[in-house]
Design a protein around this motif. Structure first.
Motif, PDB file in Angstrom:
ATOM      1  N   LYS A   1       0.828  -1.211   0.000  1.00 42.49           N
ATOM      2  CA  LYS A   1       0.000   0.000   0.000  1.00 42.49           C
ATOM      3  C   LYS A   1       0.862   1.260   0.000  1.00 42.49           C
ATOM      4  O   LYS A   1       0.557   2.231  -0.709  1.00 42.49           O
ATOM      5  N   CYS A   2       1.938   1.230   0.802  1.00 43.06           N
ATOM      6  CA  CYS A   2       2.832   2.400   0.848  1.00 43.06           C
ATOM      7  C   CYS A   2       3.483   2.627  -0.508  1.00 43.06           C
ATOM      8  O   CYS A   2       3.622   3.778  -0.966  1.00 43.06           O
ATOM      9  N   THR A   3       3.889   1.520  -1.164  1.00 36.69           N
ATOM     10  CA  THR A   3       4.498   1.648  -2.495  1.00 36.69           C
ATOM     11  C   THR A   3       3.509   2.205  -3.498  1.00 36.69           C
ATOM     12  O   THR A   3       3.850   3.072  -4.312  1.00 36.69           O
ATOM     13  N   GLN A   4       2.263   1.720  -3.435  1.00 39.95           N
ATOM     14  CA  GLN A   4       1.245   2.224  -4.344  1.00 39.95           C
ATOM     15  C   GLN A   4       0.965   3.702  -4.098  1.00 39.95           C
ATOM     16  O   GLN A   4       0.840   4.493  -5.043  1.00 39.95           O
TER      17      GLN A   4
ATOM     18  N   ASP B   1       1.729   9.419  -5.548  1.00 37.26           N
ATOM     19  CA  ASP B   1       2.285  10.742  -5.224  1.00 37.26           C
ATOM     20  C   ASP B   1       3.349  11.141  -6.231  1.00 37.26           C
ATOM     21  O   ASP B   1       3.435  12.317  -6.634  1.00 37.26           O
ATOM     22  N   LEU B   2       4.167  10.166  -6.630  1.00 40.19           N
ATOM     23  CA  LEU B   2       5.216  10.452  -7.614  1.00 40.19           C
ATOM     24  C   LEU B   2       4.622  10.846  -8.953  1.00 40.19           C
ATOM     25  O   LEU B   2       5.110  11.763  -9.621  1.00 40.19           O
ATOM     26  N   GLU B   3       3.519  10.182  -9.330  1.00 42.33           N
ATOM     27  CA  GLU B   3       2.862  10.526 -10.583  1.00 42.33           C
ATOM     28  C   GLU B   3       2.264  11.928 -10.527  1.00 42.33           C
ATOM     29  O   GLU B   3       2.376  12.703 -11.486  1.00 42.33           O
ATOM     30  N   ARG B   4       1.636  12.252  -9.370  1.00 40.71           N
ATOM     31  CA  ARG B   4       1.100  13.615  -9.224  1.00 40.71           C
ATOM     32  C   ARG B   4       2.213  14.651  -9.256  1.00 40.71           C
ATOM     33  O   ARG B   4       2.066  15.716  -9.863  1.00 40.71           O
ATOM     34  N   ALA B   5       3.337  14.351  -8.579  1.00 44.04           N
ATOM     35  CA  ALA B   5       4.468  15.283  -8.592  1.00 44.04           C
ATOM     36  C   ALA B   5       5.022  15.442 -10.002  1.00 44.04           C
ATOM     37  O   ALA B   5       5.408  16.552 -10.400  1.00 44.04           O
ATOM     38  N   HIS B   6       5.055  14.327 -10.746  1.00 45.98           N
ATOM     39  CA  HIS B   6       5.546  14.397 -12.121  1.00 45.98           C
ATOM     40  C   HIS B   6       4.655  15.288 -12.975  1.00 45.98           C
ATOM     41  O   HIS B   6       5.145  16.112 -13.768  1.00 45.98           O
ATOM     42  N   ARG B   7       3.326  15.135 -12.809  1.00 49.33           N
ATOM     43  CA  ARG B   7       2.406  15.996 -13.558  1.00 49.33           C
ATOM     44  C   ARG B   7       2.579  17.456 -13.159  1.00 49.33           C
ATOM     45  O   ARG B   7       2.523  18.362 -14.010  1.00 49.33           O
ATOM     46  N   LYS B   8       2.802  17.700 -11.851  1.00 51.59           N
ATOM     47  CA  LYS B   8       3.001  19.078 -11.389  1.00 51.59           C
ATOM     48  C   LYS B   8       4.281  19.660 -11.969  1.00 51.59           C
ATOM     49  O   LYS B   8       4.307  20.837 -12.383  1.00 51.59           O
ATOM     50  N   VAL B   9       5.341  18.850 -12.019  1.00 55.73           N
ATOM     51  CA  VAL B   9       6.603  19.321 -12.603  1.00 55.73           C
ATOM     52  C   VAL B   9       6.407  19.656 -14.081  1.00 55.73           C
ATOM     53  O   VAL B   9       6.932  20.653 -14.583  1.00 55.73           O
ATOM     54  N   GLU B  10       5.642  18.824 -14.785  1.00 56.18           N
ATOM     55  CA  GLU B  10       5.374  19.110 -16.193  1.00 56.18           C
ATOM     56  C   GLU B  10       4.618  20.428 -16.351  1.00 56.18           C
ATOM     57  O   GLU B  10       4.927  21.235 -17.241  1.00 56.18           O
ATOM     58  N   GLU B  11       3.620  20.640 -15.473  1.00 56.38           N
ATOM     59  CA  GLU B  11       2.862  21.891 -15.545  1.00 56.38           C
ATOM     60  C   GLU B  11       3.760  23.095 -15.274  1.00 56.38           C
ATOM     61  O   GLU B  11       3.682  24.111 -15.971  1.00 56.38           O
ATOM     62  N   LEU B  12       4.617  22.987 -14.237  1.00 51.95           N
ATOM     63  CA  LEU B  12       5.522  24.088 -13.913  1.00 51.95           C
ATOM     64  C   LEU B  12       6.538  24.306 -15.030  1.00 51.95           C
ATOM     65  O   LEU B  12       6.901  25.449 -15.349  1.00 51.95           O
ATOM     66  N   THR B  13       7.004  23.207 -15.631  1.00 53.22           N
ATOM     67  CA  THR B  13       7.957  23.334 -16.739  1.00 53.22           C
ATOM     68  C   THR B  13       7.328  24.055 -17.911  1.00 53.22           C
ATOM     69  O   THR B  13       7.944  24.929 -18.521  1.00 53.22           O
ATOM     70  N   LEU B  14       6.079  23.686 -18.225  1.00 48.64           N
ATOM     71  CA  LEU B  14       5.389  24.368 -19.318  1.00 48.64           C
ATOM     72  C   LEU B  14       5.165  25.841 -18.995  1.00 48.64           C
ATOM     73  O   LEU B  14       5.320  26.705 -19.870  1.00 48.64           O
TER      74      LEU B  14
END
Length: 314
Positions: free
Chosen positions: A83-86, A91-104
């Protein structure tokens, strides 16, 4: 069936004890329930009168209980780790999307600065020079008008070159071969030729200049001069530049009409000031703009620390 009863109890109570590990997450409750099951297990022997098997079955009961509890604990730890890994992956996927948004968003800001600092500034300078040409032609001073036209042609070529370099994202190579002090003097010379406004330069540079500071510093100075020509209605400009230990202190003041409170309070449409603030933030410095005394505008930029921007109304 008497022997089978003991074997069934020997299997059932340890399983129930192990199951309690997943039901109760408090150690006290699990211990109390384990003791309760053990008491029930022993009571069976007393009721059936099988005292000769009590010691052997008690040892087997304890062993079985330890095995089932250990297995249950290990299984629950694996489930918790899964569960912790999932959760971590989500969270990592959300952070990745946030980084993409900030990069854009950062890329859009960078493109806006590039368009403003190449095309907008360049065209503004050419327009100022053409206005000067028109004024000289009106006065019949064709020789001076021709000189300004020649400067305008050179300026237009540099603007086109700068736009192409911005599009090709080769600014790092460009600024690697630029002399900062010569570039500032060239910018001041073009400004004076186009506007007739006299500029007094006090510049001191000690040590090397980072490429990032060189790039943003030149654009900041160019935008400040452009704002003076567009809005200040000034006759003189004083520019103070100190660069030492990769720290830049810049002051630009004029004797124009200054800025009103409404102009300071609203940044809408003032893309030049927005670009200056963004570039100062990238350099990690402070940006202050105030009315000069007795008249005019004073801009101060200091990259020695991250104070953020502050001013009279901005």
């Amino acid at each position: 069936m008497d022997q089978a009863t003991f074997m069934l109890l020997l299997g059932m109570y340890p399983v129930l004890t192990g199951q309690s590990v997943g039901v109760y997450f408090q150690r006290i409750k699990m211990v109390m329930l384990s003791v309760f099951y053990y008491v029930l297990f022993l009571s069976t022997f007393f009721i059936m009168g099988q005292f000769e098997l009590l010691i052997l079955m008690s040892i087997l009961y304890v062993m079985m209980t330890v095995i089932f509890v250990s297995f249950a604990d290990l299984f629950l730890k694996q489930v918790h780790a899964r569960k912790c890994t999932q959760t971590f992956l989500e969270d990592l996927e959300r952070a990745h999307r946030k980084v993409e948004e900030l990069t854009l968003a950062n890329e859009r800001q960078r493109m806006a600065r590039d368009l403003h600092d190449t095309l907008a500034q360049g065209l503004a300078g050419i327009i100022m020079q053409l206005d000067a040409v028109d004024a000289h032609l009106t006065k019949g001073n064709s020789k001076r008008a021709q000189e300004i036209v020649q400067h305008s042609m050179i300026h237009a070529k540099k603007t086109l070159s700068g736009a192409r370099l911005a599009i090709d994202n080769l600014r790092s190579k460009t600024f690697a071969t630029v002399d900062f002090s010569d570039a500032i003097r060239d910018e001041i010379e073009r400004f004076q030729n186009a506007t007739g406004i006299q500029v007094f330069l006090d510049m001191s540079i000690n040590g090397s200049i980072p490429k990032l500071m060189m790039e943003h510093g030149l654009y900041i100075i160019g935008e400040c001069l452009t704002n003076v020509a567009r809005h200040a209605e000034a006759s003189h400009v004083w520019m103070y530049i100190r660069i030492e230990a990769e720290i830049m202190n810049l002051e630009i003041k004029d004797d124009g009409k200054g800025m009103t409170s409404n102009q300071k309070g609203s940044m809408s449409g003032h893309y030049g000031l927005i670009g200056i603030k963004e570039r100062v933030r990238i350099l990690g410095g402070s940006f202050i703009i105030t009315n000069n005394i007795p008249r005019g505008t004073l801009i101060k930029i200091d990259t020695s620390d991250e104070k953020g921007e502050s001013s009279d109304g901005i």
